[in-house]
Design an enzyme around this catalytic site. Structure first.
Site, PDB file in Angstrom:
ATOM      1  N   ASP A  14       0.877  -1.248   0.080  1.00 55.41           N
ATOM      2  CA  ASP A  14       0.076  -0.169  -0.141  1.00 55.41           C
ATOM      3  C   ASP A  14       0.807   1.390  -0.269  1.00 55.41           C
ATOM      4  O   ASP A  14       0.612   2.414   0.943  1.00 55.41           O
ATOM      5  CB  ASP A  14      -1.080  -0.298   1.199  1.00 55.41           C
ATOM      6  CG  ASP A  14      -1.961   1.112   1.809  1.00 55.41           C
ATOM      7  OD1 ASP A  14      -2.333   1.343   0.113  1.00 55.41           O
ATOM      8  OD2 ASP A  14      -2.056   1.996   2.581  1.00 55.41           O
ATOM      9  N   GLU A  37       2.979  -8.348   6.860  1.00 58.78           N
ATOM     10  CA  GLU A  37       2.110  -8.830   6.378  1.00 58.78           C
ATOM     11  C   GLU A  37       2.117 -10.020   5.643  1.00 58.78           C
ATOM     12  O   GLU A  37       1.677 -10.232   4.765  1.00 58.78           O
ATOM     13  CB  GLU A  37       0.983  -7.333   6.625  1.00 58.78           C
ATOM     14  CG  GLU A  37       0.476  -7.059   7.575  1.00 58.78           C
ATOM     15  CD  GLU A  37      -0.512  -5.918   7.094  1.00 58.78           C
ATOM     16  OE1 GLU A  37      -0.947  -5.892   6.141  1.00 58.78           O
ATOM     17  OE2 GLU A  37      -1.045  -5.678   8.523  1.00 58.78           O
ATOM     18  N   TYR A  56      -7.083  -3.208  12.692  1.00 55.42           N
ATOM     19  CA  TYR A  56      -8.013  -1.782  12.188  1.00 55.42           C
ATOM     20  C   TYR A  56      -9.344  -1.973  12.398  1.00 55.42           C
ATOM     21  O   TYR A  56     -10.394  -1.806  11.573  1.00 55.42           O
ATOM     22  CB  TYR A  56      -7.564  -2.627  10.506  1.00 55.42           C
ATOM     23  CG  TYR A  56      -6.123  -1.280  10.651  1.00 55.42           C
ATOM     24  CD1 TYR A  56      -5.977  -0.002  10.091  1.00 55.42           C
ATOM     25  CD2 TYR A  56      -5.111  -2.109   9.766  1.00 55.42           C
ATOM     26  CE1 TYR A  56      -4.592   0.973   9.402  1.00 55.42           C
ATOM     27  CE2 TYR A  56      -4.012  -1.801   9.324  1.00 55.42           C
ATOM     28  CZ  TYR A  56      -3.892  -0.398   9.835  1.00 55.42           C
ATOM     29  OH  TYR A  56      -2.383  -0.214   9.818  1.00 55.42           O
ATOM     30  N   GLU A  63       0.622  -1.462  14.201  1.00 61.85           N
ATOM     31  CA  GLU A  63      -0.669  -0.629  12.987  1.00 61.85           C
ATOM     32  C   GLU A  63      -1.660  -0.685  13.992  1.00 61.85           C
ATOM     33  O   GLU A  63      -2.230  -1.545  14.400  1.00 61.85           O
ATOM     34  CB  GLU A  63      -0.667  -0.877  11.875  1.00 61.85           C
ATOM     35  CG  GLU A  63       0.936  -0.733  10.683  1.00 61.85           C
ATOM     36  CD  GLU A  63       0.579  -1.591   9.161  1.00 61.85           C
ATOM     37  OE1 GLU A  63      -0.239  -1.143   9.258  1.00 61.85           O
ATOM     38  OE2 GLU A  63       1.946  -2.359   9.088  1.00 61.85           O
TER      39      GLU A  63
HETATM   40  C1  GCB Z   1      -0.918  -2.167   6.546  1.00 59.77           C
HETATM   41  C2  GCB Z   1      -0.424  -2.110   6.039  1.00 59.77           C
HETATM   42  C3  GCB Z   1       0.419  -0.838   5.403  1.00 59.77           C
HETATM   43  C4  GCB Z   1      -0.865  -0.198   5.149  1.00 59.77           C
HETATM   44  C5  GCB Z   1      -1.947  -0.074   6.038  1.00 59.77           C
HETATM   45  C6  GCB Z   1      -3.659   0.111   5.863  1.00 59.77           C
HETATM   46  O1  GCB Z   1      -2.193  -3.101   7.894  1.00 59.77           O
HETATM   47  O2  GCB Z   1       1.356  -2.969   6.926  1.00 59.77           O
HETATM   48  O3  GCB Z   1       1.317  -1.194   4.866  1.00 59.77           O
HETATM   49  O4  GCB Z   1      -0.562   0.831   4.732  1.00 59.77           O
HETATM   50  O5  GCB Z   1      -2.306  -1.666   6.999  1.00 59.77           O
HETATM   51  O6  GCB Z   1      -3.895   2.102   5.629  1.00 59.77           O
HETATM   52  O7  GCB Z   1      -3.768  -0.261   4.993  1.00 59.77           O
END
Ligand code: GCB
Length: 679
Positions: free
Chosen positions: A235, A479, A532, A568
């Protein structure tokens, strides 16, 4: 490795560093010294992208044989910089294939005449596959030197070379590589000019790191003949080019090739174990001196390896953990050697921070004290320059980190410029050093060729960054599809290899798999988790975060009994969007989501959760897609480094945590002059 009690890797270091790297030679950061000179080649280079259908015209027409302008139009390209956002040509922004850089350099006469001088060309990084051709011109005219015959394809593997002595190839971006070009500039009629041509291919294939695929779209009702797209599985925008400095430097022909330092502590003494490799002669003498920050010699030694003892040591502490963080000694190495051309000397000075790192089943210890990572994930990313190294940006970012009260970051998702690592050493910002093992999403990426390359990349990362006290852990991937059996074997091998390269630091990879399915987690020292909640699922339901986070932590801890870092978490936020009660994409939603996470983190913080790293420090560019609005907007700062409301929230939290966890216990003081919140 034994678990349960603290494992001080530092103590094992000197015994095990003997597991030598497969790589040839060291990769010391170039520096000036009484015996070494540097010539930076930053600035404007001539540039051309090979837009031909097969992208091979440059090799077919041998553009490297003559100055680039003779084979067609060129444009100015700044180095360091990514080439993508510099011009108004949209084709260049999305270009996939070979681009050509060229620059001429006038060499100091001593470099071409003094046969006791070794001239090295060093490229800080070239993303992602590079072929360098150097040619020297004598005063009488005519270019001599080397030529390459290469058959570029949209894959990036050269087939064969002619006169390859002074050429250089390197696979993989984000890491330095170099070549001794003395033979080229010091033979025949005296040359005074050097022409450097660098062909770079940014194509990502199933065996590059990161991997990618090229997809040919063959429906002629929709796509012209030969139409292809580059698919990536990560990403961030695949910026490319000469994104870090290029330079020439000299050493004597007998020279200090590499230095490896590990440190440990015995009561109030620091121990510095050093190992030095010398190239060019076997008849040499080595003297080492360790100087403190006031330039006072505190220890000295001789020979290629040894241990220096520093009574009353000043340890290297992370920012906000101690009154005097980031204390650095200097290891001065002096080499004197006999060569057939007479005596030569070489000098190199390495900054050394004395500290230990250890992990228990619930703690991450620095200098024997529990360390809590309160920091960020970053990207090398900014307007116009893309991933190009930039000093003003670097200093601004470190000022923001210190303002924020951040004590750590992860180099998501590739090794950052060496200058960044040096700043971390100097400012006490702790680093989880991640290799470009990102986007390992498909089963076919876990093959033997990739595994071999991944191990090689880890060798390059460790070789480059092993002496930075700020680096406390290696991350071999972000990941990966770690629920796959093949990924389990792959990760096991890469982690084991990394540990054999550097037994002094823990190793991890960052997972977003289910705790019960993850095949790589058994091999890591610290569990790093991305999640997330209330963003990619259950969106809008902030009330679920605490429950889901608690479940995540409890499941993982119960199964693995290892410390956990929330590596994260975050929410997309367009700066200036407001809505209360909060809705997604607003500053209020980002703040509320963070607050919920913080409540969950606080439940486990004093138990086994040893860190939290926000995604992301700043907004950054990605590929275009319906889910990205001019890039990823999960930054707490905008891409231009202006704070969103969440930055103030995080700042309050980080300073509070710092004040609670500091040694010795006293109120933390920011090193930023402008900080006034808690000082
Ligand atoms: C993740 C990734 C990261 C992305 C992020 C996102 O899990 O490790 O590279 O930018 O999520 O914002 O989706």
């Amino acid at each position: 490795m034994a678990r349960g009690s603290a494992v001080a890797w530092a103590a094992l270091g000197p015994l095990l560093w003997g597991c030598a790297l497969g790589l040839q030679g060291g990769m010391l950061y170039p520096q000036e010294s009484p015996s070494r000179e540097c010539k930076e080649l930053d600035g404007l280079w001539s540039f051309r992208a090979d837009f031909s259908d097969n992208r091979r015209r440059g090799f077919e027409e041998q553009w490297y044989r003559r100055p680039l302008w003779e084979s067609g139009p060129t444009v100015d390209m700044p180095v360091p910089s990514s080439f993508n956002d510099i011009s108004q040509d949209w084709r260049l922004r999305h270009f996939v294939g070979w681009v050509w850089y060229e620059r001429e350099v006038i060499l100091p006469e001593r470099w071409t005449q003094d046969l006791r001088t070794r001239v090295v060309l060093r490229i800080g990084s070239a993303h992602s596959y590079a072929i360098v051709v150097s040619a020297a011109r004598s005063r009488q005219g005519g270019w001599g030197g080397t030529a390459a015959e290469q058959h570029g394809t949209s894959s990036c593997h050269p087939r064969h070379w002619v006169n390859g002595v002074d050429t250089l190839e390197h696979e993989g971006g984000y890491l330095p590589f170099e070549a001794d070009i003395s033979n080229l500039v010091q033979v025949g009629p005296l040359p005074s000019r050097l022409r450097i041509t660098i062909a770079i291919n940014n194509t990502l294939t199933p065996t590059t790191l990161p991997p990618g695929t090229i997809q040919y779209l063959t429906d002629t009702s929709k796509y012209p003949k030969g139409y292809f797209v580059q698919n990536t599985y990560f990403d961030f925008f695949n910026y490319a080019g000469l994104q870090r400095s290029v330079l020439l430097y000299t050493t004597p022909t007998t020279y200090i090739d590499d230095i490896t330092v590990t440190t440990s502590v015995e009561q109030d003494s620091g121990l510095v174990n050093y190992q030095i490799s010398v190239k060019g002669s076997n008849l040499f003498k080595l003297e080492v001196r360790l100087l403190d920050a006031e330039n006072k010699v505190v220890a000295n030694g001789t020979g290629t390896q040894g241990q220096l003892k520093v009574p009353g040591v000043s340890l290297w502490w992370p920012y906000l953990m101690h009154e005097r963080p980031a204390y650095l000694y200097s290891l001065e190495v002096q080499l004197t050697a006999q060569t057939s051309l007479g005596p030569v000397s070489d000098f190199y000075t390495l900054p050394v921070g004395i500290r230990t790192v250890a992990v228990t089943k619930s703690q991450f210890l620095i200098n024997g004290k529990p360390f809590y990572f309160h920091g960020v994930n970053k990207h090398e990313d900014a307007d116009i320059r893309g991933k190009g190294f930039d000093w003003p940006l670097l200093v601004k970012d470190f000022n923001l980190l210190r303002w924020l009260g951040a004590n750590a970051f992860r180099t998501s998702h590739y090794p950052y410029a060496e200058e960044v690592m040096q700043m971390c050493d100097r400012y006490g910002i702790v680093v989880i050093d991640e290799c470009p093992g990102v986007g390992l999403a498909l089963p076919q990426f876990f093959n033997n060729v990739s595994l071999h390359h991944h191990m090689q990349v880890m060798e390059e990362v460790v070789r480059r960054d092993k002496n930075h006290p700020a680096v406390v852990m290696w991350s071999v991937a972000n990941e990966p599809a770690s629920h796959l059996e093949s990924a389990g074997y792959y990760l096991k091998m890469v982690i084991a290899h990394t540990k054999s390269l550097d037994p002094s630091r823990p190793v991890t990879f960052v997972s977003n798999s289910n705790y019960a399915a993850d095949k790589g987690a058994p091999y890591v020292d610290v569990i790093c988790l991305n999640s997330y909640y209330s963003w990619y699922h259950d969106y809008g339901h902030l009330e679920l975060i605490q429950l889901q986070l608690a479940t995540q932590f409890e499941n993982w801890y119960k199964k693995y009994q290892k410390p956990i870092i929330q590596s994260e978490y975050g929410a997309e936020t367009i700066a200036g969007f407001h809505q209360d009660p909060p809705l997604m994409f607003t500053e209020e939603y980002q703040k509320s989501l963070l607050e919920q996470y913080h409540l969950g983190l606080d439940q486990k913080r004093r138990k086994y959760v040893v860190g939290e790293l926000i995604w992301n420090f700043a907004d950054f560019m990605t590929e275009q897609s319906p889910t990205r609005v001019l890039g990823n907007k999960k930054g707490i700062f905008t891409r231009q480094r202006q704070p969103k409301s969440a930055a103030f929230l995080l700042r309050e939290r980080y300073w509070k945590i710092a004040n609670e966890t500091r040694y010795p216990h006293s109120v933390a003081k920011s090193q930023c002059l402008e900080n006034s919140l808690f000082t």
